[in-house]
Enzyme design. Sequence first.
Site, PDB file in Angstrom:
ATOM      1  CG  ASP A 188      30.128  35.390  30.283  1.00  0.00           C
ATOM      2  OD1 ASP A 188      29.618  36.498  30.494  1.00  0.00           O
ATOM      3  OD2 ASP A 188      31.338  35.140  30.452  1.00  0.00           O
TER       4      ASP A 188
ATOM      5  CG  ASP B 198      32.166  37.515  27.890  1.00  0.00           C
ATOM      6  OD1 ASP B 198      31.386  38.126  27.122  1.00  0.00           O
ATOM      7  OD2 ASP B 198      32.378  37.881  29.057  1.00  0.00           O
TER       8      ASP B 198
ATOM      9  CG  ASP C  68      29.373  38.754  33.060  1.00  0.00           C
ATOM     10  OD1 ASP C  68      29.478  39.912  32.621  1.00  0.00           O
ATOM     11  OD2 ASP C  68      30.357  38.054  33.337  1.00  0.00           O
TER      12      ASP C  68
ATOM     13  NE  ARG D  66      31.011  45.421  27.627  1.00  0.00           N
ATOM     14  CZ  ARG D  66      31.448  45.042  28.820  1.00  0.00           C
ATOM     15  NH1 ARG D  66      31.399  43.759  29.149  1.00  0.00           N
ATOM     16  NH2 ARG D  66      31.930  45.918  29.681  1.00  0.00           N
TER      17      ARG D  66
END
Length: 436
Positions: free
Chosen positions: A216, A259, A255, A314
Amino acid sequence: MRTQKCHGRVTAAVVGCTALVLAVTGTAQAAHRTAPDRQVLPANDGWAAAGTGTTGGAAADAAHVHTVTDWAGFKAALADGGSAPKIIKVKGTIDADGPGCASFEVPGYDFDTYLKTYDPAVWGRDKNLDGEPDASPEGLRRASQADQDAYIKANVPANTTIVGIGKDAGFKGASLQIKGVDNVIVRNLSLESPLDCFPQWDPTDTADGNWNSEYDSAVVYGSTHVWMDHNTFTDGDHPDSTLPYYYGRIFEQHDGELDIVKGADYVTASWNVFEDHDKTILIGNSDSASTAAVDRGHLKVTFHHNLFSNLVERAPRVRFGQVDSYNNHFVAGDGYSYSYGIGMESQLVAEHNAFTLPDGAKAGSILKKWKEAPLTADDNYVNGELTDLIAVHNAQVPTEVLRSGAGWTPTLRTKVDAAKAVPGIVDHCAGAGTLR
């Protein structure tokens, strides 16, 4: 031309754009008193203001203020002084993957051999590659990926402020690891997503298999009191549209952009741009019992005045956490799937946001139900019209009925702008290079 004010700063704006009406609050007042590298999160500015608040490295002495221009210098600055307060000023764009993919390959690794060995016509689709020995093509891929992992990840210690200088500061290919620490500020940086050189093939991931990648741009892992402000997260020069296909599946080398996982808590993400990405923000990374034991009661996150542009999904997907998302602008593009993912035991409050959808995209797709979890979604506008996101979702997706009422009311907010004004405010003032 006319002028507009972002946080007390005057900027040029093109005539005909939505008028910007933005009161000087919180961050703006701090900007008048203190240089950006010494600014702290204002009181009541989201979950990161809870308890002790978030001050980052504002108390750093002169010996722990660094200006860095390369990756080695940045890592050295992070390591200097342990958890003593520190300020790291980033000048220019720092390339964290400068050596290139070939430099991370271990002896014997060969991608063509990997493709031949695990071709579904040869390997099949019933078994993944996790049990492959170290000397196998998959084992050599794992070792190569470990070399890249060690190089591009940077561990951020407690009591740290990382701030870009000027309009063009940031990182290409870096993964900022905010892991198991408290009190971190990251501001005014452009973060181009890392490109995983060695994705793993999983023939059992869906009926067709998938390439799965690591890294990430930033991960908040078990950390508390983190403020991410005025950053731009992007795939930059390597959008998914440029990636090749193998075995009929995209060779996915990205990715997430941000996060927040493993019991992380008290995070505020404000005035950022998240753009041109697929799986963007994950809050809570699993439904498993072991993950629930760590995440339940944590993952308190605020998103406000962020621009989510040309994303697939997301923004964020939420498990467990009490997430407050207000005054954000969501601009959907080609391939749009959903914005808010409603997951295991999530308690999402999504209010006073604006959504701009293209022709053909339905308002009912803004919410995606993964698990039974009530949410609050009031005063949101879709293409300029007040829209009940839950009602329109339930009407358009009757097989995934959502219930209203997150069960809590956010109190840690500064000024809440009118939802109709959000595009004009956010589009001009969010992202790296707008902070002064």
